[in-house]
Design an enzyme around this catalytic site. Structure first.
Site, short mmCIF file in Angstrom:
data_model
loop_
_atom_site.label_atom_id
_atom_site.label_comp_id
_atom_site.label_asym_id
_atom_site.label_seq_id
_atom_site.Cartn_x
_atom_site.Cartn_y
_atom_site.Cartn_z
N GLN C 193 0.05 4.90 10.80
CA GLN C 193 0.73 3.66 11.17
C GLN C 193 0.71 2.76 9.94
O GLN C 193 -0.25 2.04 9.68
CB GLN C 193 0.02 3.03 12.37
CG GLN C 193 -0.05 3.97 13.57
CD GLN C 193 1.31 4.22 14.23
OE1 GLN C 193 1.99 3.30 14.65
NE2 GLN C 193 1.71 5.49 14.30
N ARG C 213 -0.09 -2.72 14.75
CA ARG C 213 0.72 -2.67 13.53
C ARG C 213 1.86 -1.67 13.73
O ARG C 213 1.80 -0.78 14.58
CB ARG C 213 -0.12 -2.30 12.32
CG ARG C 213 -0.69 -0.91 12.35
CD ARG C 213 -1.80 -0.71 11.30
NE ARG C 213 -1.43 -1.23 10.02
CZ ARG C 213 -2.07 -2.26 9.42
NH1 ARG C 213 -3.13 -2.81 9.99
NH2 ARG C 213 -1.68 -2.70 8.24
N ALA C 234 2.88 -3.26 21.56
CA ALA C 234 2.80 -1.99 20.85
C ALA C 234 3.52 -2.04 19.51
O ALA C 234 4.13 -3.05 19.15
CB ALA C 234 3.41 -0.89 21.73
N HIS C 235 3.46 -0.95 18.78
CA HIS C 235 4.00 -0.92 17.41
C HIS C 235 5.52 -1.13 17.38
O HIS C 235 6.23 -0.67 18.24
CB HIS C 235 3.60 0.36 16.67
CG HIS C 235 3.92 1.64 17.34
ND1 HIS C 235 3.50 2.85 16.83
CD2 HIS C 235 4.57 1.93 18.48
CE1 HIS C 235 3.90 3.81 17.62
NE2 HIS C 235 4.54 3.29 18.62
N ASN C 236 5.94 -1.86 16.35
CA ASN C 236 7.36 -2.06 16.03
C ASN C 236 8.07 -2.98 17.02
O ASN C 236 9.30 -3.11 16.95
CB ASN C 236 8.11 -0.71 15.95
CG ASN C 236 7.58 0.20 14.87
OD1 ASN C 236 6.45 0.03 14.40
ND2 ASN C 236 8.37 1.16 14.45
#
Lengths: 340, 340, 340
Positions: C193, C213, C234-236
């Site tokens: 990540q 991240r 969560a990511h993104n």
């Protein structure tokens, strides 16, 4: 890294220029000439015509447009993950105990204990364990080689964690399970939670996830299990190897989950159930009974504009009356047809 | 411990060998000759024929098979809890401030403050309080005698916690409630959260549970309340004595919950509601209106195989049309019968 | 503070005694003669007859009963928030590094780092930043001026946080997103990540909230966003400016949420969706598809007494059969009417 070096290490068939330089990974839409990207789903094949990626990982049986480099392999997304690990290896960490850490057990020199961390008495740490800043490991716990705890993790006493695990910040492992007997007047009498948490190898535990210790028995997390953030796992739960659980899931006491299951985000599983191997539970689904057979299981609601929801869902309180009216209509019609 | 010593301390009627040695507690299925077990539900009576337990706690009005020792009592599970406390007394802790802790208030010598913990100014701690490693107590807070904080707990300034509480790792007590007024352009103006959190005696707070301070008023948790892990309690909530709340429950602002309620895991309660005493809320249920009467309340969905779910639940968007078709059928049939 | 001083600073029209002394804020029901209160909803106008408040903030177009002081303004609740900020200004903090903190980067003298906190290498902190006790800031992170971290917060390496943010205790920013590719045998291969978390200015992050991240891209939280406790992002994920999210919400990977949205408590949003600006999602609602248009969206169930729930909801597994029976009735009736 040159694309041919990647293929030399990871396999697959190289189409195009062997000396294409790869500096980073990127999605097809944003990739540039020194990026490698991937096409996991042939449905999006036309993105290959427009991407500026220097190289793309693709599946077999696809004739990609000329003009760039490709790696052809069986499982593009998996291949992509391996390239990502190659380009972004986890940083090596230097062993040593920070002057602002407190360590009360003998530990290997390769172990890193960061500032503000606390390792209590009778703790056993394997080689290259990392104890992040502010993390606390209770007396009598054991952690296998190569496992890394991020910052502010809490491991209660007498827990067992395998090797090569990643435990993210704020995770709490080994707090008391929620067990009480009730007096007649409503007061709760605590049942001492005397079991442990036992975690296998290669397990990832997300940030602020909590795994309670067992009551008389242990709570057990199998090898290769992946737990996202803010998951709650109650006492005496057993989770089979390689099961993956998304964020915000709650699993109540004594439930057993099989191997290779996938549990969607915000799902809940009530206590004392058995879930078979290879079960998939959809996001937001409450599992209220055991699942004996592999497959996908769902219990959630269609999203609606609020006005539609009011109109449609007002009937949910009257389903029984609706069923009765259908039965009554059938009877009346039977009678009418018989008499005509 | 001998079984007759247990009965001497806890009451009940002993059947069988008074000098049976009891070393541990175990479920009927796994118990051995030096274990004590219990039969809470007479439905599972036949397990008594096969268990290897040295002694079993049973209810009255049951004739157990010969050959082992029994304790006959009114409430076997409650009795079992008391035996468990007898065999596994909570470890005594030694007072003292770890050299790696920072304490900025005068505290009794019987208080234990572990490594990395921080007790700010103007904090009042009762006798035998334990402040676990890495825990932080903000200025002006008060904690009653015998209360224990596990590791990495955060108590914000000016909170009040009663005596004999157990606060598990990662819990956060007294963070700001979520209160803002909205500007016309959408910007949020924070409303200072000037109330406190006031927690009674004998309360247990689970790992990573959060209890926000009140806005103008206090957030109040009654005596004997038991909170599992990852519960969120918003500002100005009041929870009555001995209410027990399972993991992952969220309670929105200003809601009042009565005494002796039981709230199932992942339930949610929206703000500004009143919940009566002795209410039971099922797991996964969203409470969207006040509950004035004791009883069990539920709002969750049946689990289905995904294909069944698609087939059945596609109709949920068309319930209103379905109801209209039934009404139309009734009218047509009324008309037909009238004319025949 | 005198009421005329408040009006001089904040505007509005003063009715009544200019030298009314205001000491605190209180709701209409409990306010006393030295308290200021507010009437946000004209529906509760009759509370003005009975309140003992010394002054009340009211909207325009209302003729309030004589005998007390009023401030007349456009938006009483917003005005109230500003009065609250005036009466309860956030305490100034003194810069300085506690002897029990570890700071490995050069920081401004105005920064306050409390006991047990850890600031790693290559961290950049703006003026007047507060790093609460036990908080950890990973190497390479940047935090803007005036931002305050409460106790036991974790910021992973290489994150960017704007100015004037408030991050509450136990929050974790920048842990790895949950990203793996699957081997054929079920083993999970971690995808590094490599993105960051980038948080704007004037953002509040609640206790024990987690923001992962990004995978290749960043996770981005816009200016003025307000996040309650125990939210999982969560990511993104990208969240637009001034969106407010209530407690226990989970947002899955790569979803984009617009500006000025309001997401109710325990709602969930699955991955890879687009939510437009100015969308309101009701509490407990699972969002399973993109929302292209501003408005209120809901998917939750009516609360029922358990017995009613059993009776009504048993039909949920038979909706398809119910629909088929209605179709069959319609056909029979069509046929009957045709033949008569």
């Amino acid at each position: 890294m040159r694309i041919d070096e990647i293929v030399a290490q990871l396999g697959g068939q190289l189409l195009g220029t062997p000396d294409t330089q790869i500096r980073a990974l990127a999605p097809l839409e944003t990739a540039g000439p020194s990026d490698i990207s991937f096409l996991a789903n042939p449905k999006y094949r036309k993105q290959l015509d427009t991407t500026a990626a220097g190289a793309v990982i693709v599946g077999k049986g696809l004739t990609p447009p000329a003009g760039k480099s490709y790696v052809v392999c069986d499982a593009p997304y998996l291949y992509f993950a391996r390239v990502a690990q190659l380009l972004h290896p986890e940083p090596q960490v230097k062993g040593g105990v920070d002057a602002a850490a407190t360590v009360r057990s003998p530990i290997p020199a390769s172990v890193r204990v960061e500032a503000g961390a606390h390792v209590a008495e009778s703790v056993v740490l394997g080689e290259h364990v990392v104890v992040g800043a502010g993390s606390v490991i209770g007396a009598g716990s054991t952690i296998g080689a190569g496992t890394r705890l991020s910052a502010n993790v809490t491991i209660y006493p007498d827990c067992v964690i395998g090797s090569d695990c990643r435990i993210h910040a704020g995770a709490v492992i080994g707090a008391d399970g929620f067990g009480y007997a009730r007096e007649q007047d409503g007061r709760w009498v605590k049942i001492p939670q005397t079991g442990r948490v036992v975690i296998g190898n290669d397990v990832e535990v997300g940030a602020n996830t909590t795994i309670d210790r067992g009551a008389m028995d242990d709570t057990v997390i199998g090898d290769g299990v992946k737990l996202d953030n803010q998951i709650q796992i109650a006492h005496n739960v057993k989770i089979g190897a390689m099961t993956a659980i998304a964020g915000c899931v709650g699993i109540a006491g004594s439930t057993r989950i099989g191997a290779r299951c996938m549990i969607g985000g915000q799902a809940g599983i009530i206590g004392h159930l058995e879930i078979a191997d290879d079960v998939v539970v959809s996001a937001g689904t409450l599992v209220t009974k055991s699942i004996r057979k592999a497959g996908v299981y769902t219990a959630n609601l269609p999203l609606q504009a609020h006005g539609d929801w009011v109109r449609e869902f007002s009937h949910l309180r009257h389903l029984d009356a609706m069923a009765a009216r259908i039965r009554e209509l059938e009877k009346r019609l039977d009678k009418g047809e018989a008499s005509s």
